[in-house]
Design an enzyme around this catalytic site. Sequence first.
Site, PDB file in Angstrom:
ATOM      1  N   LYS A  89      13.267 -22.697  -9.525  1.00 51.79           N
ATOM      2  CA  LYS A  89      13.951 -22.053  -8.415  1.00 51.79           C
ATOM      3  C   LYS A  89      13.242 -20.766  -8.028  1.00 51.79           C
ATOM      4  CE  LYS A  89      17.357 -20.462 -11.749  1.00 51.79           C
ATOM      5  NZ  LYS A  89      18.685 -20.085 -12.064  1.00 51.79           N
TER       6      LYS A  89
ATOM      7  N   CYS B 202       0.779  -1.195   0.000  1.00 46.86           N
ATOM      8  CA  CYS B 202       0.000   0.000   0.000  1.00 46.86           C
ATOM      9  C   CYS B 202       0.820   1.258   0.000  1.00 46.86           C
ATOM     10  CB  CYS B 202      -0.793   0.018   1.278  1.00 46.86           C
ATOM     11  SG  CYS B 202      -0.168  -1.156   2.453  1.00 46.86           S
TER      12      CYS B 202
ATOM     13  N   MET C 210      17.210 -29.142 -15.734  1.00 51.57           N
ATOM     14  CA  MET C 210      16.079 -29.810 -16.376  1.00 51.57           C
ATOM     15  C   MET C 210      14.965 -30.235 -15.424  1.00 51.57           C
ATOM     16  SD  MET C 210      16.673 -29.399 -19.447  1.00 51.57           S
ATOM     17  CE  MET C 210      15.358 -30.300 -20.233  1.00 51.57           C
TER      18      MET C 210
ATOM     19  N   GLU D 181      15.031 -14.724 -20.410  1.00 56.75           N
ATOM     20  CA  GLU D 181      15.429 -13.461 -19.821  1.00 56.75           C
ATOM     21  C   GLU D 181      16.684 -12.828 -20.395  1.00 56.75           C
ATOM     22  OE1 GLU D 181      17.137 -14.967 -15.607  1.00 56.75           O
ATOM     23  OE2 GLU D 181      17.365 -12.863 -16.121  1.00 56.75           O
TER      24      GLU D 181
ATOM     25  N   ASN E   8       3.301  -0.588   5.472  1.00 57.01           N
ATOM     26  CA  ASN E   8       3.427  -0.876   4.057  1.00 57.01           C
ATOM     27  C   ASN E   8       4.484  -1.959   3.942  1.00 57.01           C
ATOM     28  OD1 ASN E   8       4.061  -1.008   1.385  1.00 57.01           O
ATOM     29  ND2 ASN E   8       4.670   1.127   1.166  1.00 57.01           N
ATOM     30  N   GLY E   9       4.043  -3.132   3.540  1.00 57.38           N
ATOM     31  CA  GLY E   9       4.998  -4.227   3.453  1.00 57.38           C
ATOM     32  C   GLY E   9       4.330  -5.515   3.865  1.00 57.38           C
TER      33      GLY E   9
END
Lengths: 479, 1556
Positions: free
Chosen positions: B980, B30, B511, B929, B266-267
């Site tokens: 992961k 928030c 894999m 990525e 907040n958190g």
Amino acid sequence: MGKPTGFKEYDRENLSYAPVADRITHYNEFSKLPADLSTQGARCMDCGIPFCQNGCPVNNIIPDWNDLVFHGQWREALEVLHSTNNFPEFTGRICPAPCEEACTVNLIGDAVTIKNIELAIVEKGWEEEWITPQPPEHKSGRKVAIVGSGPAGLGCAQQLARAGHDVVVYEKEDRIGGLMRYGIPNFKLEKHVIDRRIAQMRGEGVVFHISTHIGVDISASELLNEYDAVVLTGGSETPRDLPIEGRDKLSGIHFAMELLTENTKRVLGDEIADADFITAKDKHVVVIGGGDTGSDCIGTSNRHGAISVTQIEIMPAPPEKVNKLLVWPNWPMKMRTSTSQEEGCERDFSITTKRFIGENGKVTAIECARVEWTQDESGQWQMREIADSEFTLKADLVLLAMGFLHPVHAGMIEELGVNLDGRGNVAANTSDYRTSLDKVFAAGDMRRGQSLVVWAIREGRQAACAVDEYLTGSTTLPR
Amino acid sequence: MSHSMSRPSLPLSAPKKQGLYDPAHEHDACGVGFVAHIKNRKSHEIVEKGLEILLRLTHRGAAGADPREGDGAGILIQLPDAFFRAIAPELEIELPAEGEYGVGMVFLPKDEAHRKACEAIVEQAIVEEGQQLLGWRDVPCDAVRADLPESVTICEPVIRQVFIGRDGSCAGQDAFERKLYVIRRVAGNRINDLAFKDDAKFYFASMSSRTIVYKGMFLSHQVGAYYEDLRDARMTSALALVHQRFSTNTFPAWELAHPFRMVAHNGEINTVRGNINWMNARRHSMKSELLGDDLAKLWPISGEGLSDTACFDNAIELLSMGGYSLAHAAMLLIPEAWSGNKLMDEKRKAFYEYHAALMEPWDGPAAVAFTDGRQIGATLDRNGLRPARYLITNDDLVVMASEMGVLDIPEEKIVKKWRLQPGKMFLIDLEKGCIIRDDELKAELADQKPYQKILAETQVHLESLPNEVAPMAPEHDTLLNKQQAFGYSQEDLKFLITPMAVSGQEAIGSMGNDNPLAVLSNRSRHMSNYFRQLFAQVTNPPIDPIREEMVMSLTSIIGPRPNLLGLDMEEPLMRLEVHQPILSNIDLEKLRLIERYTDGKFRTTTLSMCYIAEQGATGMEKALTSLCEAAENAVNEHFNIVILSDRDMDADHIAIPTLLATSAVHQHLIRKGLRTETGLVIETGSAREVHHFAALAGYGAEAINPYIAFETLFDLQRRGQLPEHLTLEEIKTRYIKAIGKGLYKVMSKMGISTYHSYCGAQIFEAVGLSSEFVQKYFTGTATQIEGVGLAEIAEEAARLHRNAYGNKQIYKHALDAGGDYAWRIRGEEHTLTPEVVTRLQHAVRTNSRQLYDEYAAAINDQTGRLMTLRGLFKFKDSTPIHVDEVEPATEIVKRFATGAMSFGSISHEAHSTLAIAMNRLGGKSNTGEGGEEPERFVPMENGDSMRSAIKQVASGRFGVTTEYLANADQIQIKMAQGAKPGEGGQLPGHKVDQRIGRVRHSTPGVGLISPPPHHDIYSIEDLAQLIFDLKNTNTDADISVKLVSEIGVGTVAAGVVKAHADHVVIAGHDGGTGASPLTSIKHAGSPWELGLAETQQTLVLNRLRGRTRLQADGQMRTGRDVVIAGLLGADEVAFGTIALIAEGCIMMRKCHLNTCPVGVATQDPELRKKFVGTPEDVVNFFMFVAEEAREIMARLGFRSFDELIGRTEMLDTNDAIRHWKSQGLDLSPMFHQPKANGSAIKHCETQDHGLDVLIDNSLIAQAQPALQDKTAVVIKTDICNVDRSFGTMLSGKVARKYGHAGLPEDTIVIKAKGTAGQSLGAWLAHGVTIDLAGEGNDYVGKGLSGGRIVIYPPASSSIRAEENIIVGNTVLFGAIAGECYFNGVAGERFAVRNSGATAVVEGVGDHGCEYMTGGTVVVLGETGRNFAAGMSGGIAYVLDEAGDFENRCNMAQVELEPIASEAEALEKLDHQGPDLETHGRVNIKHSLSQDDQNILRTLIERHVHYTNSSRGRNILENWDAYLPKFTRVMPVDYKRALSEMEAEMKAEAGKEHANG
């Protein structure tokens, strides 16, 4: 584990063979392992899926012992090897090594020399005297008869003995080993290799009765009365015949086993009169059938001193190379040249044999014709003789090496009345190996039809497991 | 979008737990802020300002399915005495003096009878506690004016205020506050016990004589509109604390809004489960002088089912009521990272160390604002993961908020602009009328007691006790039996233990995972295999435990905890500390004999976890019960260290699985309120891999001795199977180190930084355990689909024991094969067997449907070998249709995507083959990525295209240029990766060749680190911001968010959809990977079936499903998988591993070694030649899959895929194929269908990104001449904090047309004025300049792709720029190129992951230049701690005036050097003067022979030129004096790479010369 880049750094190193001129002067083994097998072990990639283990009928844990050999841990390697295979010294010599075809390096280059490493491990084991009898700590008091002392019978016997049962192996021949003893020439498998293993098994309590033909010397029912379980491992010994003109009238036409058996007996020191001995010396030899047995005939004939050896095969010549992308990791049908073929012989393919031609009751030639193979709409291969392609081959000795049909039915099998499958083999499945008769089991070629030694070992081991479970309700043996 | 206007009928209220949906998983984050008058001057203006802040933070909140439906907002102010006094007569209440009465703000049920009952209880409690009931007031509320939608009013409570007068017996206002607290707790607990089921729940928003809270289920603008009181001018306060909530769910209840009674937050508190447990565990040991007997009435301090902030509020309130000052309490709960902090004062360190034993940290990202009405303050978590900026005016106003610009305050009034720094606190004492700085505040507290002395007297370090004699390792055969009984396999030795002992870290694998879940496996599995590690995604960030090690700690305190509220009561207890929790055998013996060295203050007892083997599996329950009783007795007999041991395990004794025994005892002691009176230490043979230790820790083990693991290592060493040079001592040390590192990883993936708070925090989800069993022994852990219970767990242990001590031949000399990590005949099952791989490859290469069918059958039919949850499914009978009636396969394949696999992890050949194939099919391939070569954006000559439709944006931001984004059909934010989750990655330098370096905009040969978190996503509203940023770069692309399945993922997904994601991926835990620690591959995350079903159910319940496309991913293999994914709710399906297999992968699992023999996952040029895959192979595969799916659809009677989405009623469980372990599974929660009530159950609408109102539209309009024909334009505009991602949409247009090269210098110049919103100039393209007079917030210059950003204070400002903050956190994250000049100080993580931009700034916070791989940064002022962590490239020049920079620099990868002197430079320079006149950009191509001094000076000159920086001017004027104070920060690897490149160039030049 292993050396990740080993397959890139080291080349495959094969067995080395004595020169042909040298080796055909004797019946001893003539191959030699490379001096350094650790780099060969390092070529193993320790695959996430070791296709080799799946390709190997006894499911040898190949990556593990490759790695151990690479690291010089031979004794551990021997332990791992023996955990799946009772007789690596047999398979290390005479197995066609489907594992190597399945090897991942084979997909992109030359397979790891799995078979050589196997042989090296087990031979080191014998040399170092690491291989000793492993008698059971407790005996079960149960008795098991095993009929046939080929690789299936031996494997089964060793496993059952180690589980504590009293095991008696019956062999109709005068020496132990089945087809390995007389069917495979000494230059491929020296027989002391079998003997030392038998010695170990005796140490583990296995009793061998030789020259005892069940169904002939002793009735099968006698066995059933005396033993708690009987395992039929008599092999698949009915050879395929070639009933064409001249076959029944002319001499000089023999099944391969006739030649090989007598020859090995003589090599092993038995006295066989020349008159009773089939020899290729100074003869034109034709071997019909392109398989391993055919090769054994070639090797033997050359050692006898044949003038010429010709091998013919009805099937077309397999391709020199296969498209690995469509075949690997399965067994490829491709042109292979055995050491015996290398020693000198003519090979010809797509040839049908029409009749034996003889003089004075003795065969002198074969009339052959060329054939053509085509696929029909349903994908079935059809053979057609090529018109006007007949020719004759000179032949003083014809050896029929066209495989085996099924076990010999006469005698034991008929007496027992055990159910057979469609191909004439003793019917039993591969989960419990039970035949249609209570307490009678079957394994090896007698159950599955002619096959490899390594398959026989697998079946022997698995049948032992089934028998043990049958006898005691559970089993501690591995499948 | 007219159809979205017709509103579906509403759910009655927040749904109960159903199917896989559980309201307990809700997260929030928030915007938070406060405004206060330092001198405590009350005014209505402050209230108004508070409400204004709320309005300006609207973008940090979220709306639900209905745009008028808020997640919650509220305001806390001082009790407005004047107001109440004025209205009291109307209420016929006689108010006592100010401070003598309190007001309770009460939410009551609508049901009259229930309300009356509640009120009666409140009144009764007031009387019981001896206070006076003055009366009730109906709070005037106006739902109509507030425009509350029906979904909110339906649960609108009746809001009343209760007035309570202080009784004379109550001494003073503090005592009165305590009484009010007790009244609230007592009444609250009693009403809870009534268990009313009203839509509006009973709730005390506040009850105090100092403060009052007005809040509700609002959007920020609705607060003032709803509460008439707030608009009343008599309503005055000197402080206003406000909060706007962003909930992941749309069932935020009224009571979940902030502020709570003392805090707004907040958190997210990650360890809340453990914190609640530990709180309850203190019940017996807690005593308070102040609260006295009242303490007993307060329990439970935090009940079940509260939000993390509510629990935190409860805790801080308890501490505060128990006598702690606000600041003290906050430091206790959220301590700074003190251990290992070289810069911290010893006294303060001692303060923290002392308090560590009192309370485990409440760990997680947090900006907490707190107040008791007299003081107001805020503190930040130890890692500074939430933003908090503040300003002070010359008329005593303080404004603090998540961002700047929330109030329009004239610049000239501002005297200070600063930020809250990690672990720092900021406190205003209104009564004293001053601000207390962090260091003052903490110094004062640290001085309150002689903490150093107390510690010296009471602290025992296990390490410092004398060595004891530990037992000797047994010989091999005995050990073998023990190993077998504890379930060791050969793979444990080969893959897990040996690498740890050799290298000191856990091995890497690749894999993914294709083994069955523990509950589906026919084999005995380790107890911990039933527990899946949870991880942070979206709602809080994971931590990088390597680069940010400074916040991590493995320190464990063993033994009794002191009385939390014992402030001054007693003599301090002795405390025993270990610096890490893995004990060697010698350590354990020390612990056993510790009584001797501590005068009996510690007493240890050992309890056996073993029982007689003859009793078999059935004996375990009794054994567990007696073990728990024995532990309870031991504590009662004052043994304060209990060791649970299985050393007795032998042929005659079975060991209870350690995890079970540990948790059972831990939970039993908590239930008895005894847990904090003893330490719990585990001596076990079963723990060996990281996950085992993590699970033990998570369920209460304070220390663990894995004796069999040590003995195994010793045995390996004795048998010559470890490197010869390793001594036993070294082996042990390395193994312990590896486990420690592994624990760091496991903890940090959840964002937890200390073992102390991880211990007992139960950060796991059980998969395949019965809820009865879990409730009893693992209380509070989630388990969704039932499964095995004690009987089966015991049977598993018994089987292992039989294997070990029975006669099985294969176990005579060898361990079990294992088969978990590599396929083995006698090992664990795998889905991808040799046959499966072979058949598939032969099928696609020969286009043989028959072979494909054999392949599919081998996977789909799991009779006798259960592999996956879906393997247990079956399709219900239905009326089939002819297959010709089903939509063609060519349509179905359009729903297919390939998984994200980066160029870099796989070869160019493998990557582009997939892209071509997917483009042919009309499906989508994913870049992964690592960026994509721009050449691939252009179609090939034969009509094919290598362009990936999906462009992934991951935490490393490699190659994420504006051009890259502009060429996407879909932009995918990777929040987590199946293999992961919660972890970063690393591409080793040797894999970064020329080509990859070019695509990733990095230096060849230099390793690249992907951080665990996206540094611009620490919470859900941050994600919303990134989605907004990316949408701006490419308004035509869909924005996708990739999540990994874990419990609660559905709720996270709901939040993600509310954050406007167009597309959501739910990936399973088993996904493939190029490299990942084995622990993560095997034990983190859960199957996609669970996550997808939960997501579908939650989205449907939230009426959000229609807005997003849902994709399932994770070991998808067949058409049956596709249909099942669809039925469970997926619109689309992604395939990873299997697509690689189709193009030639053979599951070598060697990707991480670069030795892939088939050229798929390798960059080795020789091996890449072995790649044989073709686009045809891949096309064939997907067509087969689609055809198979079609046939199943025909069988089920579906004509199109659209028809089957979400139709779980077609699924059932196949009971026929279950076995002893899987019998107990109950899959029905996955098939649950929430009532949709007409709302969509599949994708059908588009998200409203709110782009049309953006200022960029006007920028684009004005920039047309530049866009069309490169004519330069200058644009002037005002800007404020709601103008976010300024310049980004414009840059997207530039890049679409002109590529990465963009426009010529300064073609578009924007002169702006004001406070910019977040992400100013994100992905700013080349040729665009932003010149801002004002300030920036977080993420300035994110992804900067060539543009220039200049920020300086406006002319009217009177502050000293270099002492004030000008841009927020995470500036220049992932910047590729361009330049920035900031005339002021920046926040934390400046230039994090910068790959090529140049920046000058006048000071930075912590973690500056983190993970930087290129570019140049000049810092003309102080830096925070941990500068240059993970910095592998680029150069930073830091002005180090104090000469202590080295202490704040992370020296792991860099070296510090002086700047070369002018004389040297001149000589080199010759007549090459700096080109100042052009005002062109500084093109710094780094080289070793570069002239640093010239570069530095040029940059500072330019800085002065653009910003008129007085700091810069001063430096230039005194160049000779300043130059020696500059330090050059040079990454070691980068230097090596530069020198190699230079050598190569020289060699090339030499060659040319020779040839020429």
